[in-house]
Write a protein that holds these residues in place. Sequence first.
Motif, mmCIF file in Angstrom:
data_model
loop_
_atom_site.group_PDB
_atom_site.id
_atom_site.type_symbol
_atom_site.label_atom_id
_atom_site.label_comp_id
_atom_site.label_asym_id
_atom_site.label_seq_id
_atom_site.Cartn_x
_atom_site.Cartn_y
_atom_site.Cartn_z
ATOM 1 N N GLY A 20 0.754 -1.266 -0.072
ATOM 2 C CA GLY A 20 -0.008 -0.015 -0.094
ATOM 3 C C GLY A 20 0.830 1.250 0.059
ATOM 4 N N MET A 21 2.180 1.077 -0.002
ATOM 5 C CA MET A 21 2.982 2.326 0.072
ATOM 6 C C MET A 21 3.163 2.691 -1.557
ATOM 7 S SD MET A 21 6.007 0.724 2.555
ATOM 8 C CE MET A 21 7.004 2.316 2.513
ATOM 9 N N LYS A 22 3.495 4.005 -1.563
ATOM 10 C CA LYS A 22 3.631 4.784 -2.774
ATOM 11 C C LYS A 22 5.103 5.331 -2.858
ATOM 12 C CE LYS A 22 -0.360 3.908 -4.709
ATOM 13 N NZ LYS A 22 -0.333 2.827 -5.701
ATOM 14 N N GLU A 23 5.838 4.383 -3.126
ATOM 15 C CA GLU A 23 7.408 5.210 -3.130
ATOM 16 C C GLU A 23 8.022 5.040 -4.489
ATOM 17 O OE1 GLU A 23 8.602 5.930 -0.384
ATOM 18 O OE2 GLU A 23 7.244 5.350 1.354
ATOM 19 N N GLU A 24 9.178 5.838 -4.514
ATOM 20 C CA GLU A 24 9.692 6.208 -5.585
ATOM 21 C C GLU A 24 10.906 5.044 -5.540
ATOM 22 O OE1 GLU A 24 11.393 7.003 -9.339
ATOM 23 O OE2 GLU A 24 9.774 7.931 -8.267
ATOM 24 N N LEU A 25 10.916 3.953 -6.607
ATOM 25 C CA LEU A 25 11.809 2.895 -6.707
ATOM 26 C C LEU A 25 12.860 2.989 -7.618
ATOM 27 C CD1 LEU A 25 9.294 -0.145 -5.946
ATOM 28 C CD2 LEU A 25 10.751 1.295 -4.249
ATOM 29 N N SER A 26 13.285 4.155 -8.189
ATOM 30 C CA SER A 26 14.194 4.173 -9.206
ATOM 31 C C SER A 26 15.660 4.805 -8.581
ATOM 32 C CB SER A 26 13.736 5.375 -10.157
ATOM 33 O OG SER A 26 13.583 6.672 -9.410
ATOM 34 N N GLY A 27 15.861 4.505 -7.145
ATOM 35 C CA GLY A 27 17.022 4.876 -6.706
ATOM 36 C C GLY A 27 18.133 3.938 -6.827
ATOM 37 N N ASP A 28 19.194 3.840 -5.676
ATOM 38 C CA ASP A 28 20.163 2.876 -5.623
ATOM 39 C C ASP A 28 19.753 1.615 -5.189
ATOM 40 O OD1 ASP A 28 21.744 5.212 -6.195
ATOM 41 O OD2 ASP A 28 22.552 5.464 -4.029
ATOM 42 N N ILE A 29 20.379 0.538 -5.687
ATOM 43 C CA ILE A 29 19.947 -0.754 -5.064
ATOM 44 C C ILE A 29 21.334 -1.365 -4.376
ATOM 45 C CG2 ILE A 29 19.744 -3.122 -6.085
ATOM 46 C CD1 ILE A 29 18.780 -2.137 -8.735
ATOM 47 N N VAL A 30 20.851 -1.609 -2.988
ATOM 48 C CA VAL A 30 21.939 -2.051 -1.920
ATOM 49 C C VAL A 30 21.615 -3.385 -1.715
ATOM 50 C CG1 VAL A 30 23.073 -1.592 0.315
ATOM 51 C CG2 VAL A 30 22.302 0.449 -1.540
ATOM 52 N N PHE A 31 22.619 -4.251 -1.719
ATOM 53 C CA PHE A 31 22.466 -5.612 -1.027
ATOM 54 C C PHE A 31 23.529 -5.485 0.196
ATOM 55 C CE2 PHE A 31 20.425 -6.986 -4.621
ATOM 56 C CZ PHE A 31 20.059 -8.424 -4.481
ATOM 57 N N HIS A 32 22.753 -5.606 1.398
ATOM 58 C CA HIS A 32 23.746 -5.652 2.700
ATOM 59 C C HIS A 32 23.672 -6.944 3.281
ATOM 60 C CE1 HIS A 32 25.321 -3.591 6.065
ATOM 61 N NE2 HIS A 32 24.470 -4.091 6.977
ATOM 62 N N ASN A 33 24.950 -7.484 3.441
ATOM 63 C CA ASN A 33 25.097 -8.856 4.143
ATOM 64 C C ASN A 33 23.811 -9.904 3.919
ATOM 65 O OD1 ASN A 33 27.601 -7.816 5.141
ATOM 66 N ND2 ASN A 33 26.189 -6.979 7.011
ATOM 67 N N VAL A 34 23.609 -10.206 2.720
ATOM 68 C CA VAL A 34 22.597 -10.808 2.246
ATOM 69 C C VAL A 34 22.851 -12.325 2.276
ATOM 70 C CG1 VAL A 34 20.827 -11.586 0.404
ATOM 71 C CG2 VAL A 34 21.238 -9.148 0.991
ATOM 72 N N THR A 35 22.374 -13.128 2.771
ATOM 73 C CA THR A 35 22.548 -14.648 2.906
ATOM 74 C C THR A 35 21.045 -15.471 2.622
ATOM 75 O OG1 THR A 35 24.201 -14.617 4.434
ATOM 76 C CG2 THR A 35 23.231 -16.548 4.226
ATOM 77 N N PHE A 36 21.280 -16.399 1.770
ATOM 78 C CA PHE A 36 20.016 -16.971 1.359
ATOM 79 C C PHE A 36 20.316 -18.520 0.659
ATOM 80 C CE2 PHE A 36 17.314 -18.399 -2.329
ATOM 81 C CZ PHE A 36 16.023 -18.632 -1.768
ATOM 82 N N ALA A 37 19.311 -19.295 1.449
ATOM 83 C CA ALA A 37 19.348 -20.682 1.016
ATOM 84 C C ALA A 37 17.945 -20.991 0.333
ATOM 85 C CB ALA A 37 19.689 -21.734 2.039
ATOM 86 N N TYR A 38 18.092 -21.696 -0.683
ATOM 87 C CA TYR A 38 16.420 -22.014 -1.286
ATOM 88 C C TYR A 38 15.876 -23.082 -0.318
ATOM 89 C CZ TYR A 38 17.668 -20.302 -5.656
ATOM 90 O OH TYR A 38 18.175 -19.273 -6.783
ATOM 91 N N PRO A 39 14.460 -22.787 -0.166
ATOM 92 C CA PRO A 39 13.522 -23.420 0.746
ATOM 93 C C PRO A 39 13.650 -25.071 0.152
ATOM 94 C CG PRO A 39 12.635 -21.445 0.144
ATOM 95 C CD PRO A 39 13.820 -21.390 -0.584
ATOM 96 N N GLY A 40 13.817 -26.121 0.876
ATOM 97 C CA GLY A 40 13.646 -27.358 0.391
ATOM 98 C C GLY A 40 14.604 -27.810 -0.235
ATOM 99 N N VAL A 92 22.316 -25.457 1.821
ATOM 100 C CA VAL A 92 23.706 -24.653 1.612
ATOM 101 C C VAL A 92 23.121 -23.405 1.007
ATOM 102 C CG1 VAL A 92 25.908 -24.759 0.326
ATOM 103 C CG2 VAL A 92 24.975 -26.892 1.428
ATOM 104 N N PRO A 93 23.896 -22.160 1.498
ATOM 105 C CA PRO A 93 23.463 -21.044 1.234
ATOM 106 C C PRO A 93 23.800 -20.820 -0.296
ATOM 107 C CG PRO A 93 24.275 -20.697 3.201
ATOM 108 C CD PRO A 93 24.446 -22.305 2.883
ATOM 109 N N ALA A 94 22.767 -20.362 -1.241
ATOM 110 C CA ALA A 94 23.157 -19.978 -2.681
ATOM 111 C C ALA A 94 23.919 -18.791 -2.623
ATOM 112 C CB ALA A 94 21.855 -19.818 -3.427
ATOM 113 N N VAL A 95 23.602 -17.733 -1.865
ATOM 114 C CA VAL A 95 24.488 -16.517 -1.683
ATOM 115 C C VAL A 95 24.706 -16.231 -0.243
ATOM 116 C CG1 VAL A 95 23.817 -15.402 -3.806
ATOM 117 C CG2 VAL A 95 22.606 -15.027 -1.672
ATOM 118 N N LYS A 96 26.142 -15.824 0.080
ATOM 119 C CA LYS A 96 26.183 -15.831 1.467
ATOM 120 C C LYS A 96 27.327 -14.557 1.720
ATOM 121 C CE LYS A 96 28.653 -19.678 0.521
ATOM 122 N NZ LYS A 96 29.571 -20.925 0.822
ATOM 123 N N ASN A 97 26.476 -13.783 2.779
ATOM 124 C CA ASN A 97 27.040 -12.496 3.315
ATOM 125 C C ASN A 97 27.370 -11.705 2.306
ATOM 126 O OD1 ASN A 97 27.682 -10.803 5.362
ATOM 127 N ND2 ASN A 97 29.943 -11.428 5.243
#
Length: 572
Positions: free
Chosen positions: A320-340, A344-349
Motif C-alpha cells: 500500500g506504500m507509494k514510493e519512488e523505486l528508481s534509486g540505488d540498489i543495495v545488497f547488505h550482508n545478504v544470505t539465502f538458501a533455497y527452501p527445500g 547450503v546458502p546460494a549466496v552468503k554474506n
Amino acid sequence: MKLYSRYFNRYKIPFLIAICCVTLEAVCDLLGPTLMSHIINNGIESGSLDKVYYWGFRMLLVTLIGAVFAVTRNNLASFVSQRMGADLRTDLFTKIMSFSEESVDKIESGSLITRMTNDTSQIVQFVNGIMRIFLKAPITCIGSIILASMLNLRLSIIIYSVVAVVAILITISMKLSYQRFYQLQKAMDRINTRVQEYLLGIRLVKAFGTYDKETREFEEANQNLMQKGVSSLLVITVISPLLSLFVGFGTVAVIYIGSRLFTLNMANAGDITAFTIYMAQILSSLLMITNVFNMFVRTKASTIRIREIFECDEDFKKSGMKEELSGDIVFHNVTFAYPGGSGVPAVKNLSFTVKKGESLAIIGPTGSGKSTIAWLLLRFYDTGEGNILINGINLKNLGVDEIRNEIAIVPQKPTLFSGTVKENIIWGNKNATAEEISLAAEQAEAEFITQMPEGFESSLGSGGVNFSGGQKQRISIARGLLKKSSVLLLDDATSALDAITEARVLRNLKERKEDQTVIIITQRCGTAMTADKVLVMENGIGVGFGTHAELIKSCQVYRDIYETQIESSKEA
C-alpha cells in the motif's frame, strides 16, 4: 464442505429450488405404487372400470407432475454445477498465479493441470449428482420403506434386512475405495507430467534419439495408471452386483412370502404388487446411493488435492506504500538458501551497491549464485539474513507488484506466447505506440521482424517454435526495453547471440536516453567489460566488485576468466 460453501452461497436460490423439485419429484414417484395398488384392489378385483379410470387418471397426473419437477431440477443442477465449476477453475487459476516461488516448486505443473481439469470435473459431476440423485435417492428409499410398511408390516421385515446388508456393503466399499481413487489421481498426475516434459523437450528427444527411452517411461506411467484404474474400479464391480443380488433375493422373498400370505387372506394382490414395485424402487435408490458414495470417495480425493492448492503460500502482498523505486540498489550482508534445498546458502554474506542509472555486470562460474541475485531482487524469495534496499527502502516492506512494476527481466530462456510478435513485445506495456514498439525492436537488433512479410503482425507458434533461439532472445529483449522500467535485468539474455550482435545490443543500451539501472548476468567477460561495475561471484560469495580495470588487478577469479576467454581468443 467448507471449501465449497462460498460457491453454494452464490447459487443458494437455484440450489434450494432444485432441492424442492427433487423432493416433490420423489413424492410423485412414491405415490405411483400406492395408486397402482388402488387400481388393482378397488378397480380390477371389484370389476369396476370407473375405479380403474379414476385411479389411473390420478396416477397419470402424478407421473406428469413428477416429470415437470424432474426437468426443472435437471436444468438447475446443470446450471449450478457448471457455474460452480467455472468459478472454481477461475479461483484456482488466480491462486496459482499468486503462488510464491516455494509453492511453485512444491507442486509439479503436470499435477496442477490435472487438478484444474480432472479434479475440478470430478467435483462438478458430484455437485450435479447431489442435486439430481443424492437428494432423491434417500427420500425415495426411506419413503418406499415407510409406505411399504404401511401396506404390510410383515413383508416390510424383508426390506429392513436387505437395507441393513446393503448399508454394510456400502461402508466397506467406501473404506476400500478412497485410497485407491487417491492413488489413481496421483497416477494421472504422473502421466500428465511425462507428456508435458516430452512436449517441452521434443526437439532434444529427437536430437538425442531417445524415442525408446521416452516411450518406455510413458508406457510405465500408462500401465501404472491402468493398474490404479482397475484397482479403484474393482471394488465397485464387486459391490454393485452384490447389492443387486441381495435386493433380488429380497424381491423373491417378497413374492414368495406374499403369495403365502395371500392364500391365508393376510395380504391382497394390490399390496403385493405395490410391495414389489417399492422393492424395485429401493433397489434403484440403493444403487444410486452406492454410486453417489463412490463418487463422493473420488470427490473427497479430488477435494484434498484442490485444497492443497488453496493452502499453498501466496506471493508477498502489496504494502500500500507509494514510493519512488528508481534509486540505488543495495545488497547488505545478504544470505539465502533455497527452501527445500540442500540447506547450503546460494549466496552468503553478499554486499554491493549499484547507483541509479549505472550498469552492473554479474559474472562467475555456473552455480555461483548469479541468478539467485535476480530472484531475490524480484522478491521471488525473501532473504534469510541481511537486507536488500532500493532507494533506501527495504524490499520486505514492499509488495511484489510495486517491485516488479519497476523491474523488467529478460531471462536466458525467453518465454513467448501464442499470438503475434507485437502482442509478445507489448506484453509489459500495453499502451505502447507503434513508434515505441519499432524503436524497442531496433534497439534489440530485431531487424528481422520488419523483413518478415507480416512484420510485427507475424504469428508465433506455441513458445515461439517457428523462430530461432537468437530471434526469440531479441524479441524478449525488445519486450524488456519497451517496459521502460527503472531497472532492466538481463539474465544471460544474450547467450544465443553472436558476439557482433551482442555488442550492438549492449551499445544500444548505453546510448539510450532512459535513466535506467541495468543489471547484466553473464558468463562472458567481453559482456561484463561493457558495464560500469562488475560483481564477481564464486560459490555464492562476492569475491570481487569494481570496474574491469580494478578487477584485473585485484581479483584472481576475474583475471582467470578474462585470460581464459579474452587472451585465449586473441591467441587463436
